[in-house]
Enzyme design. Structure first.
Site, mmCIF file in Angstrom:
data_model
loop_
_atom_site.group_PDB
_atom_site.id
_atom_site.type_symbol
_atom_site.label_atom_id
_atom_site.label_comp_id
_atom_site.label_asym_id
_atom_site.label_seq_id
_atom_site.Cartn_x
_atom_site.Cartn_y
_atom_site.Cartn_z
ATOM 1 N N GLU A 136 0.869 -1.184 0.000
ATOM 2 C CA GLU A 136 0.000 0.000 0.000
ATOM 3 C C GLU A 136 0.903 1.231 0.000
ATOM 4 O O GLU A 136 1.541 1.542 1.005
ATOM 5 C CB GLU A 136 -0.906 -0.001 1.226
ATOM 6 C CG GLU A 136 -1.842 1.197 1.260
ATOM 7 C CD GLU A 136 -2.703 1.199 2.514
ATOM 8 O OE1 GLU A 136 -3.267 0.146 2.851
ATOM 9 O OE2 GLU A 136 -2.773 2.243 3.171
ATOM 10 N N ARG A 181 1.682 10.293 0.174
ATOM 11 C CA ARG A 181 2.263 11.299 1.066
ATOM 12 C C ARG A 181 3.495 11.928 0.444
ATOM 13 O O ARG A 181 4.100 12.829 1.020
ATOM 14 C CB ARG A 181 2.656 10.663 2.406
ATOM 15 C CG ARG A 181 1.455 10.172 3.152
ATOM 16 C CD ARG A 181 1.800 9.590 4.495
ATOM 17 N NE ARG A 181 0.656 8.859 4.982
ATOM 18 C CZ ARG A 181 0.580 8.284 6.151
ATOM 19 N NH1 ARG A 181 1.598 8.349 6.985
ATOM 20 N NH2 ARG A 181 -0.502 7.642 6.504
ATOM 21 N N LYS A 215 -11.153 0.589 7.083
ATOM 22 C CA LYS A 215 -9.932 0.817 7.847
ATOM 23 C C LYS A 215 -10.340 1.415 9.197
ATOM 24 O O LYS A 215 -11.226 2.279 9.244
ATOM 25 C CB LYS A 215 -9.048 1.782 7.068
ATOM 26 C CG LYS A 215 -7.814 2.275 7.805
ATOM 27 C CD LYS A 215 -6.882 3.021 6.856
ATOM 28 C CE LYS A 215 -5.761 3.712 7.624
ATOM 29 N NZ LYS A 215 -4.578 3.964 6.791
HETATM 30 C C1 3PG Z 1 -1.570 4.959 8.066
HETATM 31 O O1 3PG Z 1 -1.648 5.902 7.286
HETATM 32 O O2 3PG Z 1 -2.237 3.940 7.908
HETATM 33 C C2 3PG Z 1 -0.732 5.106 9.273
HETATM 34 O O3 3PG Z 1 0.033 6.247 9.229
HETATM 35 C C3 3PG Z 1 0.120 3.951 9.596
HETATM 36 O O4 3PG Z 1 0.270 3.997 10.963
HETATM 37 P P1 3PG Z 1 1.589 3.513 11.664
HETATM 38 O O5 3PG Z 1 2.716 4.326 11.065
HETATM 39 O O6 3PG Z 1 1.386 3.794 13.131
HETATM 40 O O7 3PG Z 1 1.772 2.064 11.395
#
Ligand code: 3PG
Length: 217
Positions: free
Chosen positions: A42, A46, A130
């Site tokens: 995924e 960003r 999600k």
């Molecule tokens: C996302 O966008 O799903 C999160 O930023 C991932 O979260 P994590 O970095 O705490 O795993």
């Protein structure tokens, strides 16, 4: 779980949430995940590298299910689909993006963290969501609470999930898969330490398998 791509992701139980700053890292990363027995990537919108990275994974690592994460606008969703993203993930519930995806048959997993958002998703016929940000939104306690009224909804908790709490999340009955960035650390990607990513991935996959086997024993 009607869509094949999500059925496959649920079978792995794990979604690596990836931030790439250089598209040259995309294919080696996808291969490292595959080597850890997780052919899923995924790639988050960003960075400016997201679209090109998704395109390259689709072309050069076709066995890997590639999705687009952190999609905030319809334009990004369109771009992601154009370059080959097989599914879309949004951090929150954006009805405009969801409408676009549903109308165009694009699998989407919108982010929710409360009953109101779950019900908005149900209005669109979506039952795989999600759960973000998981730990900050009540974690397992919230998932257990949501299982009462929404027994037919499955979640992908993401945000604060790691090797320490992975098993607890996977054991929760309304969790289809967990997501996280801990198996794809930014420094490992930028320094080309893809072996570390394979190791972290294989360890996490092992936890998922062991936990699921124990649950069905
Ligand atoms: C996302 O966008 O799903 C999160 O930023 C991932 O979260 P994590 O970095 O705490 O795993």
């Amino acid at each position: 779980m009607e869509q094949t791509v999500y059925a496959k992701i649920a079978s792995y139980g794990l979604v690596p949430v990836i931030k790439l700053t250089d598209p040259d890292h995309a294919v080696p990363l996808a291969e490292a995940l595959s080597a850890g027995r997780l052919p899923v990537a995924e790639v988050t919108f960003r960075t400016d590298s997201a679209a090109e990275s998704i395109r390259r994974i689709g072309r050069e690592a076709p066995d890997v299910i590639v999705g687009a994460g952190t999609v905030l606008t319809v334009e990004q969703a369109k771009q992601a689909v154009e370059v080959g993203a097989q599914y879309i993930v949004t951090p929150g519930f954006n009805p405009t993006v969801v409408r676009y995806c549903v109308d165009n048959g694009v699998p989407i997993t919108p982010g929710v963290n409360n009953p109101t958002a779950v019900e908005q998703a149900l209005e669109f016929g979506l039952t795989l969501l999600k759960f973000f940000p998981a730990e900050a939104s009540g974690g397992l306690a919230m998932l257990k609470a949501l299982a009462g009224p929404y027994g037919h909804v499955s979640f992908v908790p993401t945000g604060g999930v790691n090797g320490d709490n992975l098993a607890a999340y996977i054991a929760q009955k309304n969790v289809a898969a967990v997501g996280g960035s801990w198996i794809v650390p930014g420094d490992a990607i930028t320094t080309g330490d893809f072996k570390r990513i394979t190791t972290l991935t294989a360890e996490a996959i092992e936890i998922v398998k062991t936990t699921r086997a124990a649950a069905t024993a």
